[in-house]
Design a protein around this motif. Structure first.
Motif, PDB file in Angstrom:
ATOM      1  N   VAL A  30     -61.209  43.292 139.158  1.00 17.59           N
ATOM      2  CA  VAL A  30     -59.937  43.146 138.455  1.00 17.59           C
ATOM      3  C   VAL A  30     -59.042  42.270 139.321  1.00 17.59           C
ATOM      4  CG1 VAL A  30     -57.905  44.363 137.578  1.00 17.59           C
ATOM      5  CG2 VAL A  30     -60.180  45.415 137.391  1.00 17.59           C
ATOM      6  N   VAL A  31     -58.493  41.208 138.730  1.00 24.55           N
ATOM      7  CA  VAL A  31     -57.648  40.282 139.474  1.00 24.55           C
ATOM      8  C   VAL A  31     -56.274  40.241 138.817  1.00 24.55           C
ATOM      9  CG1 VAL A  31     -57.420  37.927 140.350  1.00 24.55           C
ATOM     10  CG2 VAL A  31     -59.699  38.893 139.984  1.00 24.55           C
ATOM     11  N   LEU A  32     -55.235  40.460 139.629  1.00 26.70           N
ATOM     12  CA  LEU A  32     -53.849  40.453 139.151  1.00 26.70           C
ATOM     13  C   LEU A  32     -53.062  39.384 139.896  1.00 26.70           C
ATOM     14  CD1 LEU A  32     -53.269  44.304 139.277  1.00 26.70           C
ATOM     15  CD2 LEU A  32     -53.767  42.949 137.238  1.00 26.70           C
ATOM     16  N   ASP A  33     -52.117  38.742 139.193  1.00 25.10           N
ATOM     17  CA  ASP A  33     -51.233  37.815 139.887  1.00 25.10           C
ATOM     18  C   ASP A  33     -49.948  38.540 140.283  1.00 25.10           C
ATOM     19  OD1 ASP A  33     -49.513  37.833 137.659  1.00 25.10           O
ATOM     20  OD2 ASP A  33     -50.110  35.847 136.964  1.00 25.10           O
ATOM     21  N   ASN A  34     -49.045  37.827 140.935  1.00 24.92           N
ATOM     22  CA  ASN A  34     -47.852  38.497 141.474  1.00 24.92           C
ATOM     23  C   ASN A  34     -46.853  38.929 140.396  1.00 24.92           C
ATOM     24  OD1 ASN A  34     -46.803  36.003 140.857  1.00 24.92           O
ATOM     25  ND2 ASN A  34     -45.841  35.669 142.835  1.00 24.92           N
ATOM     26  N   HIS A  35     -47.135  38.615 139.135  1.00 25.85           N
ATOM     27  CA  HIS A  35     -46.299  39.104 138.029  1.00 25.85           C
ATOM     28  C   HIS A  35     -46.965  40.279 137.319  1.00 25.85           C
ATOM     29  CE1 HIS A  35     -43.537  35.766 138.476  1.00 25.85           C
ATOM     30  NE2 HIS A  35     -44.553  34.926 138.448  1.00 25.85           N
ATOM     31  N   GLY A  36     -48.133  40.708 137.830  1.00 25.84           N
ATOM     32  CA  GLY A  36     -48.848  41.819 137.218  1.00 25.84           C
ATOM     33  C   GLY A  36     -49.743  41.417 136.064  1.00 25.84           C
ATOM     34  N   PHE A  37     -49.871  40.113 135.823  1.00 30.74           N
ATOM     35  CA  PHE A  37     -50.749  39.657 134.758  1.00 30.74           C
ATOM     36  C   PHE A  37     -52.201  39.733 135.222  1.00 30.74           C
ATOM     37  CE2 PHE A  37     -46.840  37.145 133.675  1.00 30.74           C
ATOM     38  CZ  PHE A  37     -46.514  37.882 132.554  1.00 30.74           C
ATOM     39  N   LYS A  38     -53.081  40.176 134.341  1.00 36.30           N
ATOM     40  CA  LYS A  38     -54.487  40.401 134.662  1.00 36.30           C
ATOM     41  C   LYS A  38     -55.341  39.246 134.143  1.00 36.30           C
ATOM     42  CE  LYS A  38     -58.236  43.673 133.756  1.00 36.30           C
ATOM     43  NZ  LYS A  38     -58.597  44.904 133.037  1.00 36.30           N
ATOM     44  N   TYR A  39     -56.237  38.758 135.029  1.00 34.91           N
ATOM     45  CA  TYR A  39     -57.163  37.714 134.601  1.00 34.91           C
ATOM     46  C   TYR A  39     -58.065  38.257 133.497  1.00 34.91           C
ATOM     47  CZ  TYR A  39     -61.043  34.580 134.249  1.00 34.91           C
ATOM     48  OH  TYR A  39     -62.001  33.756 133.738  1.00 34.91           O
ATOM     49  N   GLY A  40     -58.243  37.469 132.452  1.00 37.98           N
ATOM     50  CA  GLY A  40     -59.110  37.858 131.349  1.00 37.98           C
ATOM     51  C   GLY A  40     -58.413  38.661 130.264  1.00 37.98           C
ATOM     52  N   ARG A  41     -57.209  39.126 130.544  1.00 36.69           N
ATOM     53  CA  ARG A  41     -56.465  39.901 129.542  1.00 36.69           C
ATOM     54  C   ARG A  41     -55.182  39.183 129.146  1.00 36.69           C
ATOM     55  NH1 ARG A  41     -53.749  45.115 131.706  1.00 36.69           N
ATOM     56  NH2 ARG A  41     -52.276  43.522 132.367  1.00 36.69           N
ATOM     57  N   ASP A  42     -54.465  38.668 130.138  1.00 37.13           N
ATOM     58  CA  ASP A  42     -53.150  38.086 129.892  1.00 37.13           C
ATOM     59  C   ASP A  42     -53.200  36.562 130.006  1.00 37.13           C
ATOM     60  OD1 ASP A  42     -51.844  40.658 129.696  1.00 37.13           O
ATOM     61  OD2 ASP A  42     -52.029  40.797 131.880  1.00 37.13           O
ATOM     62  N   GLU A  43     -52.750  35.875 128.973  1.00 34.46           N
ATOM     63  CA  GLU A  43     -52.718  34.412 128.991  1.00 34.46           C
ATOM     64  C   GLU A  43     -51.802  33.865 130.079  1.00 34.46           C
ATOM     65  OE1 GLU A  43     -51.987  32.483 125.265  1.00 34.46           O
ATOM     66  OE2 GLU A  43     -53.305  33.859 124.182  1.00 34.46           O
ATOM     67  N   GLN A  44     -50.805  34.646 130.475  1.00 31.23           N
ATOM     68  CA  GLN A  44     -49.827  34.194 131.464  1.00 31.23           C
ATOM     69  C   GLN A  44     -50.361  34.246 132.899  1.00 31.23           C
ATOM     70  OE1 GLN A  44     -49.510  36.708 129.285  1.00 31.23           O
ATOM     71  NE2 GLN A  44     -47.497  36.769 128.343  1.00 31.23           N
ATOM     72  N   PHE A  45     -51.549  34.815 133.110  1.00 29.82           N
ATOM     73  CA  PHE A  45     -52.134  34.924 134.452  1.00 29.82           C
ATOM     74  C   PHE A  45     -52.222  33.534 135.088  1.00 29.82           C
ATOM     75  CE2 PHE A  45     -55.774  34.516 137.250  1.00 29.82           C
ATOM     76  CZ  PHE A  45     -55.577  35.551 138.140  1.00 29.82           C
ATOM     77  N   VAL A  46     -51.822  33.462 136.392  1.00 31.31           N
ATOM     78  CA  VAL A  46     -51.877  32.209 137.145  1.00 31.31           C
ATOM     79  C   VAL A  46     -52.688  32.457 138.415  1.00 31.31           C
ATOM     80  CG1 VAL A  46     -50.532  30.434 138.341  1.00 31.31           C
ATOM     81  CG2 VAL A  46     -49.628  31.506 136.258  1.00 31.31           C
ATOM     82  N   GLU A  47     -53.826  31.781 138.540  1.00 29.20           N
ATOM     83  CA  GLU A  47     -54.734  32.055 139.656  1.00 29.20           C
ATOM     84  C   GLU A  47     -54.158  31.675 141.015  1.00 29.20           C
ATOM     85  OE1 GLU A  47     -57.622  28.125 139.623  1.00 29.20           O
ATOM     86  OE2 GLU A  47     -58.360  29.961 138.735  1.00 29.20           O
ATOM     87  N   THR A  48     -53.258  30.710 141.073  1.00 32.63           N
ATOM     88  CA  THR A  48     -52.671  30.342 142.368  1.00 32.63           C
ATOM     89  C   THR A  48     -51.704  31.411 142.871  1.00 32.63           C
ATOM     90  OG1 THR A  48     -50.950  29.057 141.250  1.00 32.63           O
ATOM     91  CG2 THR A  48     -52.916  27.857 142.008  1.00 32.63           C
ATOM     92  N   LEU A  49     -51.362  32.381 142.012  1.00 30.11           N
ATOM     93  CA  LEU A  49     -50.439  33.446 142.383  1.00 30.11           C
ATOM     94  C   LEU A  49     -51.143  34.793 142.514  1.00 30.11           C
ATOM     95  CD1 LEU A  49     -47.454  32.540 140.013  1.00 30.11           C
ATOM     96  CD2 LEU A  49     -47.766  31.906 142.420  1.00 30.11           C
TER      97      LEU A  49
END
Length: 110
Positions: A30-49
């Protein structure tokens, strides 16, 4: 966008095809960015964060948390028991290496 995370998940899925996505008998990441967006679930996910990676491999749970955004420092934790199955240490090391390589590519373009 998020090409590195997609490549990372594809590589892990290829290396660990049995029960991929099952945190109890296989591998789930499970990968989360610093806004709490989850990779694969949330379109707003940003991998650099990326701020948190949760690795669930059989009975072992490892958490990688970003603690310094300037230096890109991460800390490693286990679940509340602090236990990692000895049989799984080498495999978990392999998983962490793959994740680390793809995080470097996402953050630094290496």
């Amino acid at each position: 966008m998020n090409e590195n995370m997609q490549n990372m998940m594809n590589e892990l899925r290829t290396l660990f095809p049995l029960n991929f996505g099952d945190r109890f008998s296989g591998l789930e990441v499970v990968v989360l960015d610093n806004h709490g967006f989850k990779y694969g679930r949330d379109e707003q996910f940003v991998e650099t964060l990326v701020s948190e990676v949760k690795i669930y491999y059989k009975s072992s749970h490892i958490y990688i948390n970003k603690i310094d955004y300037v230096r890109n420092w991460f800390e490693f934790e286990t679940d509340e028991s602090g236990a990692v199955d000895l049989e799984d240490i080498e495999t978990i090391g392999r998983i962490i290496r793959i994740i680390g390589r793809h995080l470097n590519e996402a953050v630094y373009g290496i």
